[in-house]
Scaffold this motif. Structure first.
Motif, PDB file in Angstrom:
ATOM      1  N   LEU A 155     -13.103  -4.657  -6.214  1.00 26.76           N
ATOM      2  CA  LEU A 155     -12.953  -3.124  -6.071  1.00 26.76           C
ATOM      3  C   LEU A 155     -11.524  -2.942  -6.660  1.00 26.76           C
ATOM      4  CD1 LEU A 155     -12.596  -3.463  -2.396  1.00 26.76           C
ATOM      5  CD2 LEU A 155     -13.880  -1.684  -3.264  1.00 26.76           C
ATOM      6  N   SER A 156     -11.627  -1.872  -7.470  1.00 24.61           N
ATOM      7  CA  SER A 156     -10.289  -1.780  -8.172  1.00 24.61           C
ATOM      8  C   SER A 156      -8.862  -2.049  -7.662  1.00 24.61           C
ATOM      9  CB  SER A 156      -9.997  -0.643  -8.543  1.00 24.61           C
ATOM     10  OG  SER A 156      -9.615   0.527  -7.617  1.00 24.61           O
ATOM     11  N   LEU A 157      -8.424  -2.214  -8.258  1.00 29.87           N
ATOM     12  CA  LEU A 157      -6.753  -2.583  -7.867  1.00 29.87           C
ATOM     13  C   LEU A 157      -6.103  -1.647  -7.158  1.00 29.87           C
ATOM     14  CD1 LEU A 157      -4.802  -4.360  -9.026  1.00 29.87           C
ATOM     15  CD2 LEU A 157      -3.657  -3.912 -10.550  1.00 29.87           C
ATOM     16  N   VAL A 158      -6.268  -0.159  -7.746  1.00 30.85           N
ATOM     17  CA  VAL A 158      -6.178   1.062  -7.067  1.00 30.85           C
ATOM     18  C   VAL A 158      -6.199   1.282  -5.616  1.00 30.85           C
ATOM     19  CG1 VAL A 158      -5.562   3.280  -6.574  1.00 30.85           C
ATOM     20  CG2 VAL A 158      -5.366   2.387  -9.583  1.00 30.85           C
ATOM     21  N   GLU A 159      -7.889   0.327  -5.047  1.00 30.66           N
ATOM     22  CA  GLU A 159      -8.075   0.663  -4.415  1.00 30.66           C
ATOM     23  C   GLU A 159      -7.781  -0.862  -3.031  1.00 30.66           C
ATOM     24  OE1 GLU A 159     -13.044   1.921  -4.063  1.00 30.66           O
ATOM     25  OE2 GLU A 159     -12.469   0.393  -5.333  1.00 30.66           O
ATOM     26  N   LEU A 160      -7.492  -1.402  -4.044  1.00 34.48           N
ATOM     27  CA  LEU A 160      -6.240  -2.787  -2.840  1.00 34.48           C
ATOM     28  C   LEU A 160      -5.118  -2.601  -2.637  1.00 34.48           C
ATOM     29  CD1 LEU A 160      -7.832  -6.129  -4.748  1.00 34.48           C
ATOM     30  CD2 LEU A 160      -8.195  -5.487  -2.473  1.00 34.48           C
ATOM     31  N   VAL A 161      -4.371  -1.647  -3.411  1.00 38.44           N
ATOM     32  CA  VAL A 161      -3.066  -1.704  -3.586  1.00 38.44           C
ATOM     33  C   VAL A 161      -3.205  -0.290  -2.007  1.00 38.44           C
ATOM     34  CG1 VAL A 161      -1.001  -0.671  -4.198  1.00 38.44           C
ATOM     35  CG2 VAL A 161      -2.359  -2.965  -5.712  1.00 38.44           C
ATOM     36  N   SER A 162      -3.914   0.833  -1.953  1.00 40.38           N
ATOM     37  CA  SER A 162      -2.993   1.755  -1.982  1.00 40.38           C
ATOM     38  C   SER A 162      -4.038   0.996  -0.046  1.00 40.38           C
ATOM     39  CB  SER A 162      -4.091   2.893  -2.079  1.00 40.38           C
ATOM     40  OG  SER A 162      -5.691   2.776  -1.711  1.00 40.38           O
ATOM     41  N   GLY A 163      -5.048   0.502   0.116  1.00 40.53           N
ATOM     42  CA  GLY A 163      -6.272   0.255   1.089  1.00 40.53           C
ATOM     43  C   GLY A 163      -6.961   1.084   1.417  1.00 40.53           C
ATOM     44  N   ALA A 164      -7.666   1.840   0.204  1.00 35.97           N
ATOM     45  CA  ALA A 164      -8.806   2.473   0.620  1.00 35.97           C
ATOM     46  C   ALA A 164      -9.908   2.094   0.771  1.00 35.97           C
ATOM     47  CB  ALA A 164      -8.651   3.246  -0.371  1.00 35.97           C
ATOM     48  N   HIS A 165      -9.681   0.899   1.363  1.00 32.56           N
ATOM     49  CA  HIS A 165     -11.861  -0.264   1.028  1.00 32.56           C
ATOM     50  C   HIS A 165     -11.395  -0.742   2.707  1.00 32.56           C
ATOM     51  CE1 HIS A 165      -8.549  -3.664   2.003  1.00 32.56           C
ATOM     52  NE2 HIS A 165      -8.157  -3.420   0.752  1.00 32.56           N
ATOM     53  N   PRO A 166     -12.659  -1.157   3.316  1.00 30.42           N
ATOM     54  CA  PRO A 166     -13.063  -1.129   4.206  1.00 30.42           C
ATOM     55  C   PRO A 166     -11.883  -2.519   5.118  1.00 30.42           C
ATOM     56  CG  PRO A 166     -15.278  -0.500   3.161  1.00 30.42           C
ATOM     57  CD  PRO A 166     -13.552  -0.908   2.364  1.00 30.42           C
ATOM     58  N   GLY A 167     -11.172  -2.394   6.114  1.00 28.41           N
ATOM     59  CA  GLY A 167     -10.965  -4.053   6.278  1.00 28.41           C
ATOM     60  C   GLY A 167     -10.573  -3.924   7.836  1.00 28.41           C
ATOM     61  N   SER A 168      -9.642  -4.958   8.797  1.00 32.60           N
ATOM     62  CA  SER A 168      -8.572  -4.681   9.645  1.00 32.60           C
ATOM     63  C   SER A 168      -7.786  -3.403   9.165  1.00 32.60           C
ATOM     64  CB  SER A 168      -7.825  -5.455  10.109  1.00 32.60           C
ATOM     65  OG  SER A 168      -8.437  -6.418   9.731  1.00 32.60           O
ATOM     66  N   LEU A 169      -7.575  -2.264  10.683  1.00 34.33           N
ATOM     67  CA  LEU A 169      -6.729  -1.015  10.478  1.00 34.33           C
ATOM     68  C   LEU A 169      -5.480  -1.425  10.087  1.00 34.33           C
ATOM     69  CD1 LEU A 169      -5.061  -0.272  12.496  1.00 34.33           C
ATOM     70  CD2 LEU A 169      -6.661  -0.260  14.422  1.00 34.33           C
ATOM     71  N   GLY A 170      -4.630  -2.117  10.134  1.00 32.67           N
ATOM     72  CA  GLY A 170      -3.619  -1.914   9.726  1.00 32.67           C
ATOM     73  C   GLY A 170      -3.473  -3.166   8.721  1.00 32.67           C
ATOM     74  N   GLU A 171      -4.296  -3.448   7.568  1.00 36.49           N
ATOM     75  CA  GLU A 171      -4.126  -4.607   6.896  1.00 36.49           C
ATOM     76  C   GLU A 171      -4.297  -4.107   5.428  1.00 36.49           C
ATOM     77  OE1 GLU A 171      -6.184  -8.302   8.364  1.00 36.49           O
ATOM     78  OE2 GLU A 171      -4.329  -9.054   9.576  1.00 36.49           O
ATOM     79  N   THR A 172      -4.800  -3.261   5.465  1.00 41.17           N
ATOM     80  CA  THR A 172      -5.960  -2.767   4.219  1.00 41.17           C
ATOM     81  C   THR A 172      -4.623  -2.464   3.119  1.00 41.17           C
ATOM     82  OG1 THR A 172      -6.209  -0.815   4.525  1.00 41.17           O
ATOM     83  CG2 THR A 172      -8.381  -2.275   4.744  1.00 41.17           C
ATOM     84  N   SER A 173      -3.666  -1.574   3.478  1.00 38.36           N
ATOM     85  CA  SER A 173      -2.945  -0.935   2.878  1.00 38.36           C
ATOM     86  C   SER A 173      -1.435  -1.952   2.422  1.00 38.36           C
ATOM     87  CB  SER A 173      -2.246   0.660   3.258  1.00 38.36           C
ATOM     88  OG  SER A 173      -1.136   0.550   2.346  1.00 38.36           O
ATOM     89  N   THR A 188      -3.156 -10.583   3.842  1.00 38.54           N
ATOM     90  CA  THR A 188      -2.048 -11.188   3.045  1.00 38.54           C
ATOM     91  C   THR A 188      -0.474 -11.202   3.145  1.00 38.54           C
ATOM     92  OG1 THR A 188      -3.828 -12.833   1.886  1.00 38.54           O
ATOM     93  CG2 THR A 188      -1.163 -13.101   0.991  1.00 38.54           C
ATOM     94  N   MET A 189      -0.626  -9.961   2.464  1.00 42.31           N
ATOM     95  CA  MET A 189       0.804  -9.241   2.909  1.00 42.31           C
ATOM     96  C   MET A 189       1.199  -9.562   4.435  1.00 42.31           C
ATOM     97  SD  MET A 189       2.011  -8.968   0.054  1.00 42.31           S
ATOM     98  CE  MET A 189       1.559  -8.804  -1.171  1.00 42.31           C
ATOM     99  N   LEU A 190       0.338  -8.763   5.430  1.00 38.40           N
ATOM    100  CA  LEU A 190       0.969  -8.852   6.942  1.00 38.40           C
ATOM    101  C   LEU A 190       1.676 -10.054   7.503  1.00 38.40           C
ATOM    102  CD1 LEU A 190       1.006  -6.408   8.614  1.00 38.40           C
ATOM    103  CD2 LEU A 190      -0.794  -7.342   9.814  1.00 38.40           C
ATOM    104  N   ALA A 191       0.533 -10.943   6.965  1.00 40.45           N
ATOM    105  CA  ALA A 191       0.702 -13.166   7.418  1.00 40.45           C
ATOM    106  C   ALA A 191       2.148 -13.079   6.181  1.00 40.45           C
ATOM    107  CB  ALA A 191      -0.373 -13.702   6.356  1.00 40.45           C
ATOM    108  N   ALA A 192       2.826 -11.934   5.295  1.00 38.95           N
ATOM    109  CA  ALA A 192       3.967 -13.516   4.918  1.00 38.95           C
ATOM    110  C   ALA A 192       4.853 -12.271   5.073  1.00 38.95           C
ATOM    111  CB  ALA A 192       3.425 -12.845   3.611  1.00 38.95           C
ATOM    112  N   PHE A 193       5.135 -11.095   4.847  1.00 41.75           N
ATOM    113  CA  PHE A 193       6.252 -10.219   5.858  1.00 41.75           C
ATOM    114  C   PHE A 193       5.807 -10.503   7.113  1.00 41.75           C
ATOM    115  CE2 PHE A 193       6.058  -8.997   1.905  1.00 41.75           C
ATOM    116  CZ  PHE A 193       7.554  -9.290   1.099  1.00 41.75           C
ATOM    117  N   PHE A 194       4.933 -10.603   8.136  1.00 42.15           N
ATOM    118  CA  PHE A 194       5.759  -9.852   9.496  1.00 42.15           C
ATOM    119  C   PHE A 194       4.879 -11.101  10.259  1.00 42.15           C
ATOM    120  CE2 PHE A 194       5.944  -6.369   7.081  1.00 42.15           C
ATOM    121  CZ  PHE A 194       6.586  -5.556   7.794  1.00 42.15           C
ATOM    122  N   ILE A 195       3.704 -11.823   9.376  1.00 42.28           N
ATOM    123  CA  ILE A 195       3.419 -12.524  11.209  1.00 42.28           C
ATOM    124  C   ILE A 195       4.230 -13.750  10.769  1.00 42.28           C
ATOM    125  CG2 ILE A 195       0.800 -13.725  11.796  1.00 42.28           C
ATOM    126  CD1 ILE A 195       0.168 -11.385  10.486  1.00 42.28           C
TER     127      ILE A 195
END
Lengths: 492, 330
Positions: free
Chosen positions: B180-198, B254-261
Motif C-alpha cells: 500500500l502507498s504510504l498515504v493510504e497507510l497513514v490516512s487509514g484508507a485501507h481495510p482493517g479494524s474499524l478504528g485502527e487504520t487511521s 500498532t499506533m492504537l496499542a502504543a498510545f491507548f492500549i
C-alpha cells in the motif's frame, strides 16, 4: 535529557496562592489579653514552671524549663501575671488538652531587663551555643528541633557548610519571604553567628527563584561577606525539605536514614537565623515569631508578628475575621500543616502559618479505587512507591509498607496532591507510622522490663549465693572449734 | 467546619480525577473512531454503539450485584474499554458478537478481579482475544473501504457504506506483497479494524494525551522502538520476507496499542524503568508474532503477555530511593 534540568527527581508544582500575602508588610499583632504557653513540647518533653500562680512576670523572664537541652525553655512574651496553670486544648488535630501556663497581659510593651548589646566576635563558639540554648530557640521552619542542640551536634560532626533554607515551598506561606525582604541584615548577622558557633567555612543562603525581591535584598546584605553566598534554586515542592535543598544546591544526596551532617552540611531556616541574631546580640529570648495568616476564607490575609501562645482566633480577628464559607483551619502550610480542632487554640514556636480554607480550596472528595496510574510514583521526591505503601498500610501489613519505603517517607503530601483517585495516602502513612512507633515503644518497654527481671534474678541469685557462702563460712567457723575440741579431745 | 473527611494533610489537591482522565482518553480516540465510521460506514457505527452500551450495562449490573455504587458505571472506564474493543474489531463484526466480547471484557476481564484498578489484564484486549478464538471467521472478515463520495456538494453513500453488499478484502498485514502507498497507510484508507487504520489520527490523539500529561511518553516510545528496531534489522537483511519498519508502525493496531492500549494505567507498570521494559517487550512481541506467529496481528497477545509480566516488573524495577545512590557514605 530535560530531566537533568530538574534539581531532583519527583516533586510537584502546586498552585502557590502566595499573591494573597507576599506584598504585605509584616504587621504587629495588637497585644493580646491572655497567652497560653504549652508546658508539653512537641517532642514530648515536659517543662516545669518556675513561677507560682499569681506571681507577676515580666517580658523576657524565664518561666519554665525542662530537665535536658532537648526541652526548650519558655520565656514570658509579655508583662503581666501568671493567672493559672491548667489544661487547654492544644493545636493537635485531635484536640488533646495539655497543661498550659495562662498569662494575663498588662499591655506594657517594655522588656523586663535592659539587654546590653553584645559583640559575638568576643564570644567563644560554646558561649554562642549556650546563648542560643538559653533563648529557647527552635527550628522555625516547622520541625521545631532545638537549634542549640543542633548547632552543638553539628560542631561535633565538624560541619563545613551552613545552608540557610529560604525555600518556603509550601503554598500560601510568605513569612520567610517577607522576613528576607524586610530583615535581610538581621538574618545575615544571625548566619555569621552560627558560622562562628559551628566553626564552618562557608554559608549558602538558598532561595526559591519565585522570590525575586527577597533574593535582591539578601544579595545586598551579603555583598561584602566572602564567607556567605546566595543561591537561587528552582521553585519545586518540596524544595524546603533539607535533603532536597542540599541536592539542589550542592548536587550531593544524603543517604537514606542518615543526617545531613554526614555530608558536612547543616541546614537552618532564615527565621531561625534571625532569632539567633536576637539571642546572641541582645540576649533576647524567642518570644514571638512571624506567622502568615492566609486562605480564601480570611477577609484580609497578611503577615503578623505574633507573641508565642496567642490564640489562633486573635490572629484571624486582626485579619478581618473569617468568611462564612470557611471549611477548615490549618496550622502550617496546606501540604504538611495540621488541621486545627478549633480557632481557640494557642500558637506555638513551630507554627509559621494559620490558614482558613474554603471547600473549593480543599477540593476534598470521596476517594476511589487506586487505578495504579503511577502519578504518585512520579511525584514522590524520595523515589518511593506511595500507592504500594498505602495498599499495605491499609491492610496493616507494616513490614511490607516499610519494605516499600515507609521509613524514608517525608509525609510531604506530593502523592496525595496528584492522586486522581483522591486517596488520602498521607493519612495511611501517618497511621502506619503511628502503629510502628507504638510497636517500637512497646518493644522498648518490654525489653526494659526483661532487663529489670533479669537483673532482679541475677541479684537474687547473687544474694542467695552470698547467703549460702555466709552460712557456709559461719558453719565452718562453728565447726572448726568443734574439730579443735575433738582434736584436743583426741589428745586427752 | 464539621466536615470530617480525611483530616490528614495535604489540605489541597491538584483537582485531577480518574473520571476526567478516562473521558479525556475517550475524547482523544474519537477522531480515529470517526474516521472508521467514515471509511466503513454504518456497520462500524453499530459495532461502536453495541460495544460501548454492552460495556456500560455489564459494569452497571456487576456493580449492582457487588453492592457498590452503581453510578460508577459511568465513570468512563467501562466506556473506554468498550470503545477500545470496538476500535480493534472489523466493522463487519455482527453486533451481538461485539456486545458479547464487550460484556466478557468487563465481567471476566475486570469485575471478577474486583473492579476498577484490580484487573491484571487489559480488559479490552482480553475481550478481543476471546472473540478471535471463539469467532475466528467473524473476526477476520475484513471489508474494503467504502468512503462516501463528496461530489457536487452531495454526499453519496454507497450500498457498501450502508452495510449492504460489502466487498471482502485483505488487510495490509495479511498481504504484504501487494503493498500500500504510504498515504493510504497513514490516512487509514485501507481495510482493517474499524478504528485502527487511521494511524495519523491515532498518533495525533496520542500526542494530545502526552501533551495533556494524561500519559507519559515512555511506553509509546518504548513500544515503537521495540517493534521498530527488529523490523528495521530484519528488513535490511531479508526485505522479501520481512515487512518494513513503516509498514509495521503504520498498519494494524500498532499506533492504537502504543498510545491507548499498552498505556492502560491499571495493567502497566508504574515506575519509569518498568514502563521501558514493558513497552520494549510489547513491541518485540508484536514483531515476533507478526513475523513468525500463526496470527497475522499480535498486538492483543503481546499486550496480554506483558500484562502478565507487570507484577514481576513492578517487583524488581522500582525507582531508586533518594540518596541510595550515594551508598559510599553509608
Amino acid at each position: 535529557m530535560f530531566l537533568s534540568a530538574r534539581p531532583f527527581a519527583g516533586g510537584i508544582h502546586p498552585k502557590g496562592f502566595k499573591e494573597l500575602t507576599e506584598d504585605k508588610y509584616i504587621d504587629r499583632l495588637d497585644s493580646p489579653d491572655h497567652l497560653y504557653l504549652n508546658l508539653q513540647q512537641r517532642n514530648g518533653a515536659k517543662l516545669v514552671s518556675l513561677v507560682e500562680v499569681g506571681e507577676t512576670v515580666f517580658k523576657g523572664q524565664l518561666l519554665a524549663k525542662g530537665s535536658s537541652d532537648m526541652a526548650v525553655p519558655l520565656h514570658s512574651p509579655v508583662n503581666g501575671k501568671l493567672e493559672a496553670i491548667k489544661e487547654v486544648t492544644s493545636p493537635h488535630p485531635a484536640g488533646l488538652k495539655t497543661s498550659c501556663m495562662v498569662l494575663s497581659n498588662n499591655g506594657d510593651p517594655r522588656w523586663g531587663e535592659d539587654h546590653r548589646p553584645c559583640d559575638y566576635r568576643q564570644l567563644t563558639p560554646e558561649q554562642i551555643i549556650q546563648k542560643v540554648l538559653n533563648a529557647g530557640i527552635v527550628g522555625l521552619g516547622g520541625a521545631a528541633f532545638p537549634t542549640g542542640v543542633k548547632l552543638r551536634l553539628a560542631r561535633q560532626a565538624k560541619v563545613h557548610t551552613l545552608l540557610i533554607n529560604g525555600g518556603e515551598c509550601e503554598p500560601y506561606l510568605t513569612c520567610d519571604d517577607r522576613l528576607m525582604r524586610e530583615q535581610a541584615a538581621e538574618i545575615v548577622s544571625g548566619v555569621q553567628m552560627m558560622l562562628k558557633a559551628l566553626g564552618a567555612q562557608q554559608a549558602i543562603i538558598a532561595v526559591e527563584d519565585n522570590k525575586g525581591e527577597a533574593i535582591a535584598m539578601m544579595a545586598d546584605a551579603i555583598a561584602e561577606l566572602p564567607q556567605i553566598s546566595l543561591k537561587s534554586v528552582p521553585s519545586l515542592y518540596p524544595m524546603g525539605s533539607e535533603r532536597h535543598l542540599i541536592k539542589a544546591v550542592t548536587g550531593e544526596m544524603v543517604p537514606p536514614g542518615q543526617l545531613s551532617t554526614k555530608l558536612g552540611i547543616l541546614v537552618n531556616n532564615v527565621a531561625t537565623a534571625r532569632a539567633v541574631f536576637h539571642a546572641v546580640r541582645f540576649s533576647r529570648p524567642l518570644i514571638e515569631r512571624v506567622i502568615t495568616v492566609s486562605g480564601a476564607a480570611v477577609e484580609e490575609p497578611g503577615n503578623l508578628v505574633v507573641p508565642i501562645g496567642t490564640l489562633v482566633s486573635q490572629l484571624i480577628a486582626q485579619c478581618g475575621g473569617l468568611k462564612v464559607d470557611a471549611a477548615r483551619l490549618v496550622a502550617g502550610g496546606p501540604m504538611m500543616g495540621q488541621a486545627l480542632p478549633s480557632p481557640f487554640v494557642p500558637t506555638d514556636k513551630s507554627i509559621g502559618g494559620v490558614l482558613a480554607l474554603t471547600e473549593s480550596e480543599l477540593r476534598q472528595e470521596q476517594s476511589h479505587a487506586c487505578v495504579r496510574c503511577g502519578s504518585c510514583v512520579e511525584a514522590c521526591p524520595m523515589g518511593l512507591m506511595p500507592f504500594q505503601m498505602a495498599a499495605y498500610s491499609r491492610v496493616s501489613d507494616w513490614p511490607q509498607a516499610q519494605h516499600f519505603g515507609l521509613d524514608n517517607c517525608l509525609l510531604c503530601g506530593a502523592c496525595s496532591y496528584v492522586c486522581p483517585s483522591k486517596i488520602p495516602l498521607v493519612q495511611y502513612f501517618q497511621h502506619a507510622r503511628g502503629n510502628l512507633n507504638a510497636q517500637r515503644s512497646m518493644r522498648q518497654k518490654s525489653a526494659h522490663a526483661r532487663e529489670l527481671t533479669q537483673a532482679r534474678q541475677l541479684r537474687l541469685a547473687k544474694e542467695a549465693e552470698a547467703k549460702k557462702a555466709a552460712k557456709a563460712a559461719k558453719a565452718s567457723k562453728r565447726k572448726r572449734p568443734a574439730r579443735r575440741r575433738a582434736a584436743s579431745g583426741g589428745e586427752e | 467546619m464539621s466536615k470530617m473527611l480525611a483530616l490528614a494533610s495535604p489540605h489541597t489537591h491538584a483537582g485531577t480525577s480518574t473520571t476526567r482522565l478516562m473521558y479525556i482518553v475517550a475524547a482523544c480516540l474519537l477522531p480515529a473512531a470517526a474516521a472508521g465510521v467514515l471509511y466503513f460506514g454504518l456497520p462500524a457505527l453499530i459495532v461502536l454503539a453495541s460495544c460501548i452500551a454492552a460495556a456500560c450495562l455489564s459494569e452497571w449490573l456487576c456493580l449492582l450485584l457487588r453492592r457498590r455504587d452503581w453510578r460508577a458505571c459511568m465513570d468512563g472506564s467501562a466506556l473506554l474499554t468498550g470503545l477500545l474493543l470496538a476500535m480493534s474489531l472489523p466493522a463487519s463484526t455482527p453486533w451481538w458478537v461485539a456486545a458479547f466480547g464487550s460484556a466478557f471484557a468487563i465481567i471476566i476481564g475486570k469485575q471478577v478481579f474486583g473492579g476498577l484498578g484490580h484487573n491484571p489484564f487489559n480488559p479490552a484486549m482480553l475481550g478481543r482475544v476471546m472473540l478471535l478464538i471463539c469467532f475466528p471467521v467473524e473476526l477476520t472478515d475484513w471489508r474494503a473501504i467504502a468512503t462516501p463520495d463528496f461530489a457536487d456538494g452531495e454526499i453519496i453513500l454507497s450500498a457498501a457504506w450502508q452495510g449492504i453488499d460489502a466487498i471482502s478484502a485483505a488487510t495490509p498485514l495479511y498481504n504484504m506483497a501487494e503493498g500500500l502507498s504510504l498515504v493510504e497507510l497513514v490516512s487509514g484508507a485501507h481495510p482493517g479494524s474499524l478504528g485502527e487504520t487511521s494511524s495519523i489520527l491515532i498518533l495525533l490523539g496520542g500526542l494530545a494525551l502526552v501533551w495533556l500529561k494524561i500519559i507519559r511518553p515512555v511506553i509509546p516510545v518504548a513500544l515503537l522502538l521495540g517493534l521498530g528496531a527488529p523490523a528495521l534489522v530484519a528488513h535490511l537483511i531479508a526485505p522479501e520476507s520481512f515487512d518494513s519498519i513503516l509498514h509495521h508502525w503504520l498498519s494494524g493496531g500498532t499506533m492504537l496499542a502504543a498510545f491507548f492500549i499498552a498505556t492502560d494505567l491499571v495493567s502497566s507498570p508504574t515506575s519509569n524503568k518498568g514502563q521501558w521494559v514493558f513497552g520494549l517487550g510489547c513491541g518485540l512481541l508484536i514483531w515476533l508474532i507478526r513475523s513468525f506467529g500463526s496470527y497475522p496481528e499480535g498486538v492483543a497477545f503481546a499486550v496480554l503477555i506483558m500484562n502478565a509480566a507487570t507484577p514481576v516488573i513492578d517487583h524488581y524495577l522500582r525507582p531508586a530511593v533518594f540518596g541510595s545512590q550515594s551508598a559510599h557514605l553509608q
